[in-house]
Design a protein around this motif. Structure first.
Motif, PDB file in Angstrom:
ATOM      1  N   HIS A   8       1.818  -2.143   4.304  1.00 24.25           N
ATOM      2  CA  HIS A   8       1.617  -1.242   3.167  1.00 24.25           C
ATOM      3  C   HIS A   8       0.997  -1.979   1.991  1.00 24.25           C
ATOM      4  CE1 HIS A   8       2.314   2.203   0.576  1.00 24.25           C
ATOM      5  NE2 HIS A   8       2.890   1.395  -0.298  1.00 24.25           N
ATOM      6  N   LYS A   9       1.331  -3.238   1.794  1.00 30.29           N
ATOM      7  CA  LYS A   9       0.730  -4.022   0.721  1.00 30.29           C
ATOM      8  C   LYS A   9      -0.767  -4.188   0.920  1.00 30.29           C
ATOM      9  CE  LYS A   9       2.770  -7.819  -0.388  1.00 30.29           C
ATOM     10  NZ  LYS A   9       3.519  -9.107  -0.256  1.00 30.29           N
ATOM     11  N   PHE A  10      -1.227  -4.188   2.177  1.00 23.44           N
ATOM     12  CA  PHE A  10      -2.655  -4.271   2.480  1.00 23.44           C
ATOM     13  C   PHE A  10      -3.315  -2.887   2.489  1.00 23.44           C
ATOM     14  CE2 PHE A  10      -1.580  -8.512   4.009  1.00 23.44           C
ATOM     15  CZ  PHE A  10      -2.696  -9.245   3.636  1.00 23.44           C
ATOM     16  N   ARG A  11      -2.604  -1.876   2.020  1.00 26.19           N
ATOM     17  CA  ARG A  11      -3.106  -0.505   1.916  1.00 26.19           C
ATOM     18  C   ARG A  11      -3.450   0.097   3.277  1.00 26.19           C
ATOM     19  NH1 ARG A  11      -0.867  -1.452  -2.041  1.00 26.19           N
ATOM     20  NH2 ARG A  11      -1.544  -1.132  -4.196  1.00 26.19           N
ATOM     21  N   ILE A  12      -2.754  -0.358   4.318  1.00 22.26           N
ATOM     22  CA  ILE A  12      -2.887   0.250   5.638  1.00 22.26           C
ATOM     23  C   ILE A  12      -1.842   1.346   5.743  1.00 22.26           C
ATOM     24  CG2 ILE A  12      -2.659  -0.138   8.128  1.00 22.26           C
ATOM     25  CD1 ILE A  12      -3.681  -2.943   7.704  1.00 22.26           C
ATOM     26  N   PRO A  13      -2.228   2.574   6.056  1.00 26.50           N
ATOM     27  CA  PRO A  13      -1.239   3.660   6.130  1.00 26.50           C
ATOM     28  C   PRO A  13      -0.242   3.433   7.260  1.00 26.50           C
ATOM     29  CG  PRO A  13      -3.384   4.385   6.929  1.00 26.50           C
ATOM     30  CD  PRO A  13      -3.595   3.033   6.337  1.00 26.50           C
ATOM     31  N   VAL A  14       1.035   3.372   6.906  1.00 23.61           N
ATOM     32  CA  VAL A  14       2.104   3.127   7.864  1.00 23.61           C
ATOM     33  C   VAL A  14       2.910   4.411   8.023  1.00 23.61           C
ATOM     34  CG1 VAL A  14       4.121   1.729   8.429  1.00 23.61           C
ATOM     35  CG2 VAL A  14       2.202   0.705   7.185  1.00 23.61           C
ATOM     36  N   ILE A  15       3.129   4.815   9.260  1.00 18.63           N
ATOM     37  CA  ILE A  15       3.906   6.010   9.575  1.00 18.63           C
ATOM     38  C   ILE A  15       5.296   5.578  10.025  1.00 18.63           C
ATOM     39  CG2 ILE A  15       4.045   8.096  10.969  1.00 18.63           C
ATOM     40  CD1 ILE A  15       1.694   8.049   9.039  1.00 18.63           C
ATOM     41  N   ASP A  16       6.320   6.069   9.326  1.00 17.84           N
ATOM     42  CA  ASP A  16       7.693   5.797   9.726  1.00 17.84           C
ATOM     43  C   ASP A  16       8.158   6.952  10.604  1.00 17.84           C
ATOM     44  OD1 ASP A  16      10.293   5.013  10.059  1.00 17.84           O
ATOM     45  OD2 ASP A  16      10.672   4.605   7.939  1.00 17.84           O
ATOM     46  N   PHE A  17       8.071   6.764  11.906  1.00 16.51           N
ATOM     47  CA  PHE A  17       8.405   7.838  12.839  1.00 16.51           C
ATOM     48  C   PHE A  17       9.907   8.042  12.976  1.00 16.51           C
ATOM     49  CE2 PHE A  17       7.492   3.874  15.068  1.00 16.51           C
ATOM     50  CZ  PHE A  17       8.685   3.644  15.749  1.00 16.51           C
TER      51      PHE A  17
END
Length: 248
Positions: A148-157
């Motif tokens: 998330h710090k690298f601005r990559i969208p992370v999905i918490d499933f």
């Protein structure tokens, strides 16, 4: 006779005046005497190598050689905070994950700031890949933070569609697959394995396409035992946080 006596008296007076010191010069030729003749206090010298008050964790950490990522040597004393030989850790698993994430980003392909990514638990490599431990759980949380710090969208499933309010607390996350959404917009997965090593755990991380199964980024690092052992399990029946649990 009178004149002679008067002359002798004048000579004696003049001689006496010549021998008298001038005003303000009474002590000019004498050494000055201190107004306070008390002995000066002695300096208190402390040997920091023998005084236990100075042998603290902060002092020792600055004098010992740290490893490449800031952790102390393996022969240092560590504990769970309850023993006399316990020492407070200044580095944790997240600091190592930060370096691994930078390695992943440096050789990553195809992923952009519009590509949804999911993060799963790291499996023990000598199991059926369906088991993990406390380290595997924490790696998931740390990698989600770093991505998330690298601005990559992370999905918490693991997030549910509702908030469960109980006496133990208010919760949104769940490990019950029946409570989770079946379809999530995840295109890539960050996952990996854990290999127990003489010096710690070898962490193998990779990002792969969910459909193509192609590896688009990878990283590897040895995480020392004294960093892993600093993780304290919340369950009393777990020992050193390595009780095998069913993974995802």
């Amino acid at each position: 006779m009178t004149k002679l006596t008067l002359s002798l008296a004048m000579v004696l007076i003049l001689s006496g005046c010549a021998n008298m010191p001038l005003f303000g010069e009474q002590d000019s030729d004498k050494p000055q005497r201190k107004s306070d003749n008390r002995a000066a206090p002695q300096m208190h010298v402390v040997n920091i190598m023998s005084d236990p008050a100075y042998l603290s964790a902060d002092y020792n950490q600055t004098t010992e050689q740290n490893d490449l990522y800031g952790s102390e040597p393996a022969d240092a004393l560590y504990g769970n905070g309850s023993g006399n030989n316990s020492r407070i850790m200044t580095k944790h698993v997240g600091d190592y994950v930060q370096n691994m994430t930078q390695d992943l980003i440096s050789n990553m392909e195809y992923l952009t700031d519009k590509t949804p990514v999911g993060v799963t638990n790291f499996a023990l490599i000598d199991s059926n890949l369906q088991r993990t431990n406390l380290l595997g759980f924490q790696l998931t949380e740390s990698f989600m933070h770093e991505l998330h710090k690298f601005r990559i969208p992370v999905i918490d499933f693991k997030a549910t569609d509702y908030i469960r309010v109980t006496e133990q607390g208010d919760f949104l996350l769940s490990r019950d697959f029946l409570e989770l959404t079946e379809q999530t917009p995840i295109e890539y997965i960050l996952t990996g394995t854990l290999t127990k090593h003489q010096g710690g755990y070898i962490v193998n991380a990779r990002i792969l396409g969910l459909q193509s199964k192609a590896v688009v980024a990878s990283a590897q690092m040895l995480m020392p035992f004294y960093v892993v052992d600093a993780l304290l399990p919340s369950e009393h029946n777990m020992v050193d946080g390595v009780q095998l649990t069913q993974g995802e």
